[in-house]
Design a protein around this motif. Sequence first.
Motif, PDB file in Angstrom:
ATOM      1  N   MET A  81       0.905  -1.102   0.040  1.00  0.00           N
ATOM      2  CA  MET A  81       0.062   0.133   0.019  1.00  0.00           C
ATOM      3  C   MET A  81       0.898   1.164  -0.024  1.00  0.00           C
ATOM      4  SD  MET A  81      -2.879  -1.120   2.848  1.00  0.00           S
ATOM      5  CE  MET A  81      -3.622   0.547   2.844  1.00  0.00           C
ATOM      6  N   ARG A  82       2.039   1.126   0.881  1.00  0.00           N
ATOM      7  CA  ARG A  82       2.809   2.411   0.856  1.00  0.00           C
ATOM      8  C   ARG A  82       3.535   2.781  -0.430  1.00  0.00           C
ATOM      9  NH1 ARG A  82       4.461   4.772   5.281  1.00  0.00           N
ATOM     10  NH2 ARG A  82       6.421   5.249   4.268  1.00  0.00           N
ATOM     11  N   SER A  83       3.953   1.488  -1.240  1.00  0.00           N
ATOM     12  CA  SER A  83       4.653   1.712  -2.417  1.00  0.00           C
ATOM     13  C   SER A  83       3.618   2.185  -3.500  1.00  0.00           C
ATOM     14  CB  SER A  83       5.183   0.229  -3.031  1.00  0.00           C
ATOM     15  OG  SER A  83       6.105  -0.327  -2.032  1.00  0.00           O
ATOM     16  N   ALA A  84       2.284   1.708  -3.416  1.00  0.00           N
ATOM     17  CA  ALA A  84       1.294   2.086  -4.437  1.00  0.00           C
ATOM     18  C   ALA A  84       1.059   3.661  -4.208  1.00  0.00           C
ATOM     19  CB  ALA A  84       0.110   1.372  -4.448  1.00  0.00           C
ATOM     20  N   ALA A  85       0.992   4.258  -3.113  1.00  0.00           N
ATOM     21  CA  ALA A  85       0.881   5.632  -2.773  1.00  0.00           C
ATOM     22  C   ALA A  85       1.934   6.505  -3.071  1.00  0.00           C
ATOM     23  CB  ALA A  85       0.800   5.844  -1.315  1.00  0.00           C
ATOM     24  N   GLU A  87       3.642   5.732  -5.716  1.00  0.00           N
ATOM     25  CA  GLU A  87       3.665   5.779  -7.263  1.00  0.00           C
ATOM     26  C   GLU A  87       2.331   6.563  -7.752  1.00  0.00           C
ATOM     27  OE1 GLU A  87       3.782   1.345  -8.084  1.00  0.00           O
ATOM     28  OE2 GLU A  87       5.590   0.995  -7.374  1.00  0.00           O
ATOM     29  N   GLY A  88       1.364   6.634  -6.755  1.00  0.00           N
ATOM     30  CA  GLY A  88       0.158   7.429  -7.090  1.00  0.00           C
ATOM     31  C   GLY A  88      -0.556   6.453  -7.676  1.00  0.00           C
ATOM     32  N   ALA A  89      -0.734   5.036  -7.463  1.00  0.00           N
ATOM     33  CA  ALA A  89      -1.581   4.007  -8.150  1.00  0.00           C
ATOM     34  C   ALA A  89      -2.699   3.534  -7.101  1.00  0.00           C
ATOM     35  CB  ALA A  89      -0.658   3.037  -8.489  1.00  0.00           C
ATOM     36  N   PHE A  90      -3.883   3.450  -7.613  1.00  0.00           N
ATOM     37  CA  PHE A  90      -4.945   2.898  -6.965  1.00  0.00           C
ATOM     38  C   PHE A  90      -4.778   1.318  -7.081  1.00  0.00           C
ATOM     39  CE2 PHE A  90      -7.046   7.171  -7.714  1.00  0.00           C
ATOM     40  CZ  PHE A  90      -7.378   7.351  -6.375  1.00  0.00           C
ATOM     41  N   PRO A  91      -5.207   0.602  -6.183  1.00  0.00           N
ATOM     42  CA  PRO A  91      -5.334  -0.918  -6.153  1.00  0.00           C
ATOM     43  C   PRO A  91      -6.209  -1.543  -7.266  1.00  0.00           C
ATOM     44  CG  PRO A  91      -6.660  -0.049  -4.434  1.00  0.00           C
ATOM     45  CD  PRO A  91      -6.206   0.951  -4.807  1.00  0.00           C
ATOM     46  N   LYS A  92      -5.683  -2.693  -7.740  1.00  0.00           N
ATOM     47  CA  LYS A  92      -6.244  -3.275  -8.759  1.00  0.00           C
ATOM     48  C   LYS A  92      -6.710  -4.707  -8.328  1.00  0.00           C
ATOM     49  CE  LYS A  92      -4.033  -0.911 -12.587  1.00  0.00           C
ATOM     50  NZ  LYS A  92      -3.259  -1.014 -13.545  1.00  0.00           N
ATOM     51  N   GLY A  93      -7.755  -5.398  -8.772  1.00  0.00           N
ATOM     52  CA  GLY A  93      -7.907  -6.747  -8.570  1.00  0.00           C
ATOM     53  C   GLY A  93      -8.212  -7.064  -7.089  1.00  0.00           C
ATOM     54  N   PRO A  94      -7.552  -8.022  -6.604  1.00  0.00           N
ATOM     55  CA  PRO A  94      -8.032  -8.577  -5.293  1.00  0.00           C
ATOM     56  C   PRO A  94      -7.231  -7.453  -4.205  1.00  0.00           C
ATOM     57  CG  PRO A  94      -6.937 -10.421  -6.501  1.00  0.00           C
ATOM     58  CD  PRO A  94      -6.952  -9.165  -7.201  1.00  0.00           C
ATOM     59  N   GLN A 154     -16.810   9.263   7.873  1.00  0.00           N
ATOM     60  CA  GLN A 154     -16.060   8.865   6.651  1.00  0.00           C
ATOM     61  C   GLN A 154     -15.443  10.243   6.170  1.00  0.00           C
ATOM     62  OE1 GLN A 154     -18.866   7.160   3.841  1.00  0.00           O
ATOM     63  NE2 GLN A 154     -19.072   5.151   4.858  1.00  0.00           N
ATOM     64  N   ILE A 155     -14.095   9.808   5.484  1.00  0.00           N
ATOM     65  CA  ILE A 155     -13.413  10.897   4.548  1.00  0.00           C
ATOM     66  C   ILE A 155     -13.301  10.629   3.269  1.00  0.00           C
ATOM     67  CG2 ILE A 155     -11.323  12.334   4.203  1.00  0.00           C
ATOM     68  CD1 ILE A 155     -10.733  11.768   7.244  1.00  0.00           C
ATOM     69  N   ARG A 156     -13.825  11.455   2.519  1.00  0.00           N
ATOM     70  CA  ARG A 156     -13.871  10.967   0.907  1.00  0.00           C
ATOM     71  C   ARG A 156     -13.033  11.916  -0.166  1.00  0.00           C
ATOM     72  NH1 ARG A 156     -17.909   7.753  -0.911  1.00  0.00           N
ATOM     73  NH2 ARG A 156     -18.922   6.551   0.786  1.00  0.00           N
ATOM     74  N   GLU A 157     -13.051  11.409  -1.075  1.00  0.00           N
ATOM     75  CA  GLU A 157     -12.236  12.061  -2.408  1.00  0.00           C
ATOM     76  C   GLU A 157     -10.721  12.323  -1.989  1.00  0.00           C
ATOM     77  OE1 GLU A 157     -14.342  15.655  -4.088  1.00  0.00           O
ATOM     78  OE2 GLU A 157     -16.026  14.868  -2.970  1.00  0.00           O
ATOM     79  N   ILE A 158     -10.206  11.206  -1.539  1.00  0.00           N
ATOM     80  CA  ILE A 158      -8.779  10.966  -0.917  1.00  0.00           C
ATOM     81  C   ILE A 158      -8.062  10.662  -2.362  1.00  0.00           C
ATOM     82  CG2 ILE A 158      -7.307  10.063   0.372  1.00  0.00           C
ATOM     83  CD1 ILE A 158      -9.440   9.414   2.439  1.00  0.00           C
ATOM     84  N   PRO A 159      -7.073  11.353  -2.722  1.00  0.00           N
ATOM     85  CA  PRO A 159      -6.260  10.895  -3.768  1.00  0.00           C
ATOM     86  C   PRO A 159      -5.415   9.659  -3.763  1.00  0.00           C
ATOM     87  CG  PRO A 159      -5.345  12.959  -2.987  1.00  0.00           C
ATOM     88  CD  PRO A 159      -6.538  12.737  -2.260  1.00  0.00           C
ATOM     89  N   SER A 160      -4.820   9.056  -4.714  1.00  0.00           N
ATOM     90  CA  SER A 160      -3.941   7.549  -4.528  1.00  0.00           C
ATOM     91  C   SER A 160      -2.760   7.902  -3.722  1.00  0.00           C
ATOM     92  CB  SER A 160      -3.795   7.401  -5.893  1.00  0.00           C
ATOM     93  OG  SER A 160      -3.042   8.196  -6.745  1.00  0.00           O
TER      94      SER A 160
END
Length: 586
Positions: A81-85, A87-94, A154-160
């Motif tokens: 999750m930290r690495s994806a953040a 990279e600015g990437a949202f999760p995919k698949g599972p 809930q907090i919404r509209e959080i970028p990747s």
Amino acid sequence: MGGDFTIDQKRYLEGFVSGAKAVQITRGGAQPAAPAVAAEPTGPDAASLKAMARFEAEGKKLSPEEKGKREELGLDSYDRMRSAAHEGAFPKGPDVFRWKFHGLFYVAPAQDAFMCRLRIPNGILTHWQFRGVADIARDHGGGYSDVTTRANLQIREIPSTDGIAVLEKLVALGLTAKGSGADNIRNVTGTPTAGIDPQEILDTRPLAREWHHYILNSRDMYGLPRKFNVAFDGAGMIGALEDTNDIGFQAIVVREGFGVEAGVWLRLALGGITGHKDFARDTGVVVRPSEATEVAAAIVRVFIDTGDRTDRKKARLKYVLDAMGFDGFLALVEAKLGRALQRLPAEAAEPRAEADRLAHLGVHAQKQAGLNYVGVGLPVGRLSVAQMHGLADIAARFGDGDIRLTVWQNLLISGIADADVAAVTGAIDALGLSTRATPLQAGIVACTGSKGCRFAAADTKGTARAILAHCEERLAIDAPVNVHVTGCHNSCAQHYIGDIGLIGARVPVNDDGDTVDGYHLLVGGGFGTAAAIARELYQYVKAEDAPHLVERLLKSWLAHRQPDEPFADFTRRLDAEALKALAEAA
């Protein structure tokens, strides 16, 4: 109780031990010449892994979510999750599912963003925590927060790039989002007025906090087949809707002469899931408050062993109870505990005071002399950062410092001195909010809807606001009416328990397949002592027509009700065609 296990119970227990080895059998049923014995799972994940293996040994196919958990439990995804953040990437698949274990929900296509759902035991925060959440929403989200139907935020509209920053800043505030999504035990709810309520039997705050911390520090509590809800009701003025939870603990006072120490106990109800048209049912079991966490943990662990791992629609406690019966299930709970549970008849408990359906709005005296709590109405639960800062200031300056969220998507500010009530209500009005306890304002509930959830078929918050504005201008409602607007069959706004319930549906408008927002409309739901599942009255109502239809239904009730007849009773007394005829004529 206490007799031999049934065949079904024996099968569950035997499978628990042998499932991992049995899965080595080939699809044809023949043993390999030199069978490889699977290693017996050990550690805190063992129970859930054995349950998965048992279903596969029976020739059943695990759901994708179960396979994903076996490959990597979401709790173990933080590095990725930290690495994806970075990279600015949202999760995919599972990984979309796994990230939810940490409270991050990727809500595309509704929004190309994360939503973060918190954990707030009993729904109570300090003023500085509330202000801190507002700051997070300002710096990393859409500049607002939503109060949910589990007394949560809930907090919404959080970028990747910002999901990890949100999680870490919450921890710095003494809060967390861990386990607030996916197949976990959701936010622990309790009586919102706990500790300040003149009529309460029990202060639920210590129980909710204890269970909250037990969940956070017990890894096996994250191996569930599906989500799980627990609520503590202390018999206060504002209900906790404990009968809509998988486990509902209800405070009672046990009388003398029933073979146990008289005093405060908790009555145990199991299996509530109103989205599947069922309330939690009384088990006859009573638990000392000091035993609540131990008993809840045993119930959850039996659910881990026995819950369905193949069909997500049936992977809830209700369906285990339906299959095994309450006595059979409780026998397994007693086996986990190593002792029998105490049972008492209903007449052993003194009558409980009724909850007040308007007590979550307006000014109400606390049990502490000279102090009051003020219930603040929030338009379908949404608060801007400026409003959150203002409410935090009011709680710090005039109150005891606490802000209490409710399952009715509003909040209370407690500890207000009599002399300060006028100043507080004026300050709340200046924020664009209100303390007025109008029947419709008190009873409007809406889920996130299609603007923030990919499952919703309609803009529920927009529709709820429109219904409230339209009807309050035209009708003088003199008794409580709940209108629950939910976007899909997950029923986050619990449409089945509303006097009027609306569930999102796409409404066809031409032969080309075009659709618009709309709803199926139900009537006659209830909760607490008036618990009932609403019945469908209209299908495929356009969203733009919903306020007018609700107005006509309420008008027909006001014109044709019997003396003091609640709206739900009115709709239950008449058949569907009679109700429609009266609404048409209104």
